[in-house]
Scaffold this active site. Structure first.
Site, mmCIF file in Angstrom:
data_model
loop_
_atom_site.group_PDB
_atom_site.id
_atom_site.type_symbol
_atom_site.label_atom_id
_atom_site.label_comp_id
_atom_site.label_asym_id
_atom_site.label_seq_id
_atom_site.Cartn_x
_atom_site.Cartn_y
_atom_site.Cartn_z
ATOM 1 N N LYS A 77 0.847 -1.203 0.000
ATOM 2 C CA LYS A 77 0.000 0.000 0.000
ATOM 3 C C LYS A 77 0.881 1.252 0.000
ATOM 4 O O LYS A 77 1.940 1.269 0.634
ATOM 5 C CB LYS A 77 -0.873 -0.042 1.257
ATOM 6 N N SER A 152 -9.519 1.635 3.421
ATOM 7 C CA SER A 152 -8.738 2.450 2.526
ATOM 8 C C SER A 152 -7.742 1.662 1.685
ATOM 9 O O SER A 152 -7.242 2.178 0.688
ATOM 10 C CB SER A 152 -7.980 3.510 3.347
ATOM 11 N N SER A 176 -9.392 -0.906 7.558
ATOM 12 C CA SER A 176 -8.939 -0.728 6.175
ATOM 13 C C SER A 176 -8.308 -1.939 5.512
ATOM 14 O O SER A 176 -8.062 -1.908 4.318
ATOM 15 C CB SER A 176 -7.946 0.425 6.092
#
Ligand code: GLN
Length: 480
Positions: A77, A152, A176
């Site tokens: 990420k 997210s 997330s």
């Protein structure tokens, strides 16, 4: 054609294929190209991934023993620092910023001989639930491109979902990793707070943030978890416990004591199909000899407000470092006073959701409102910690849905941030109290989307969490 089912199988494939790592990387590069429209990757490290694969193939030919993640193709990420690579938190304010060091988790992945293939899109500064808050465009769900992948860590979830890598890293402050795992039909685990070093993880809310792992099966995520866990002199909040080796048994004779929150299952926001799938699962577990019992949990309507008060407060402080001077985006400063210059850089560099949270966080910390909001939310947090201790005196596990409804349509919740926040009702609890939690892709909705169940155990009891998850994934998976 190359195909991947588990790290173990892949390692057998490598034993018989001298160029196996290169074959794997080429395969994933082609999948990334094929799925470009999903926007899961902000950057692909094509040349270096191929080079590293060649180097690993060579090492094997020379008879060097294999690292635990030898040749395993992962993506990370865009909030996790990888030396000499861009890291932007999907924000304009960090666009073009290059990391000067490796996050500890990245350092450990590389030591274990993993191949990092790229950087995944996410909500800006990991704030969001739909991946629509990225400054570099939204990510689409590979099962239905009109739907969100969750957030997210949406890019990391879709990277695994659409087979663009074997496993990926995300971060989980309030769900997330688990929520996009639920929306995309993959496994997503958030370990105990303090299990994995946060060094090199761009901070959103430091007392909640934890790196997590996406994968397709439990032994694989367990392996990545054991590699990236452990003490670290660079993070004072990480535990001193040495990383464990997660040996998962295929013996299903162990019976668990499982708690569930009746109020949570009766919550008005819960989709009826998710409710009945969760109830049926509990019923089946009971029939098969596990002790399944409801526990009073009267805090369902407090967890989301407490989470948003505390995390926005921490975010407002953490994000003050992005001022246009030290990092990234700098507004045109000619003729501006210093304060005006800060304001302009931040106004132009941050997106709307990040601004909303900085404002909220600054408000709840302000002198006149501190006690009314921040202190109260902290109190709720300590009540929850005590309640959790009591629950785990009597139970091994808590089972809850992961999200109240399956992946929604792109744009559906963008005008209503409160509705988006409220959908975090089942995930934020684990972060408020620091316990490990996992979302398992067991079910399929009649609308065609997958959904999961969430399991949690006491702090540092990942082994039990993974062992139980392994049982559910092998025996209770309804999803095709
Ligand atoms: N959806 C939650 C939020 O917007 C969770 C974010 C996260 O875990 N990073 O804050």
């Amino acid at each position: 054609m190359f195909s991947f089912s588990s790290i173990e199988d892949y390692h057998s494939f490598l034993a018989a294929n001298p160029n196996g790592c290169q074959t794997a990387v080429q395969y994933y590069l082609s999948k990334i190209e094929e799925n470009k429209n999903l926007n899961a990757f902000l950057e692909v490290f094509k040349e270096e991934a191929l080079e590293r694969a060649a180097q690993l193939d060579k090492q094997r030919a020379e008879g060097k023993p294999l690292g635990k993640l030898h040749g395993v193709v992962v993506s990370i990420k865009d909030v996790i620092c990888y030396k000499n690579h861009q890291v932007t938190a999907s924000s304009k304010i960090l666009h073009g910023f290059r990391s000067l060091y490796n996050a500890t988790a990245v350092e450990k992945l590389l030591e274990a001989e993993a191949i990092i293939i790229g950087r995944n899109n996410c909500d800006e500064f990991a704030m969001g639930s739909s991946n629509e808050n990225s400054a570099f465009g939204m990510v689409k769900n590979a099962i239905d491109e009109n739907r969100v992948p969750g957030g997210s860590s949406g890019g990391s979830a879709v990277a695994v979902q659409a087979k663009m890598c074997m496993l990926s890293l995300g971060s989980d402050t309030g769900g997330s990793v688990r929520q996009p795992a639920d929306f995309c039909g993959v496994v997503g685990v958030k370990p105990t707070y303090g299990r994995i070093s946060r060094y090199g993880l761009i901070a959103y809310a430091s007392s909640f943030d934890q790196i997590g792992v996406f994968g397709n099966n439990i032994p694989d995520v367990a392996k990545v978890l054991e590699v990236i866990s452990g003490p670290d002199g660079f993070d004072s909040t990480v535990s001193n416990k040495e990383p464990e080796t997660y040996i998962l048994k295929n013996d299903d004779s162990k019976k668990y004591k499982i708690a569930y929150f009746e109020d949570a299952l009766n919550h008005e926001s819960l989709d009826p199909e998710i409710k009945s799938a969760s109830m049926n699962l509990l019923e089946r577990l009971k029939k098969e000899g596990h002790a399944v019992q409801p526990v009073d949990f009267e805090y369902n309507d407090y967890v989301v407000p407490a989470y948003y008060v505390l995390t926005t407060a921490e975010a407002s402080s953490n994000l003050s470092r992005f001022d246009g001077v030290k990092y990234g985006y700098r507004a045109k400063s000619e003729g501006l006073e210093l304060t005006e210059f800060y304001k302009k850089s931040r106004a132009e560099g941050f997106g709307n959701e990040v601004k909303r949270r900085i404002l909220l966080g600054t408000f709840v910390l302000s002198a006149g409102y501190y006690d009314a909001y921040f202190t109260k939310a902290q109190r709720i947090r300590s009540i929850l910690v005590k309640k959790t201790e009591l629950i785990f005196n009597d139970f091994d596990l808590i089972l809850l849905p992961t999200v109240p409804a399956p992946a929604y349509r792109i744009g559906e919740k963008m005008d209503d941030p409160i509705a988006m926040y409220l959908a975090d009702i089942y995930t934020v609890y684990a972060n408020l109290v620091g316990i490990p939690a996992i979302s398992l892709p067991l079910f399929s909705h009649t609308n065609g989307m997958p959904f999961g169940i969430q399991a949690m155990t006491n702090r540092f009891n990942e082994l039990s969490l993974l062992q139980f998850s392994h049982l559910l994934m092998r025996q209770y998976k309804v999803l095709p």
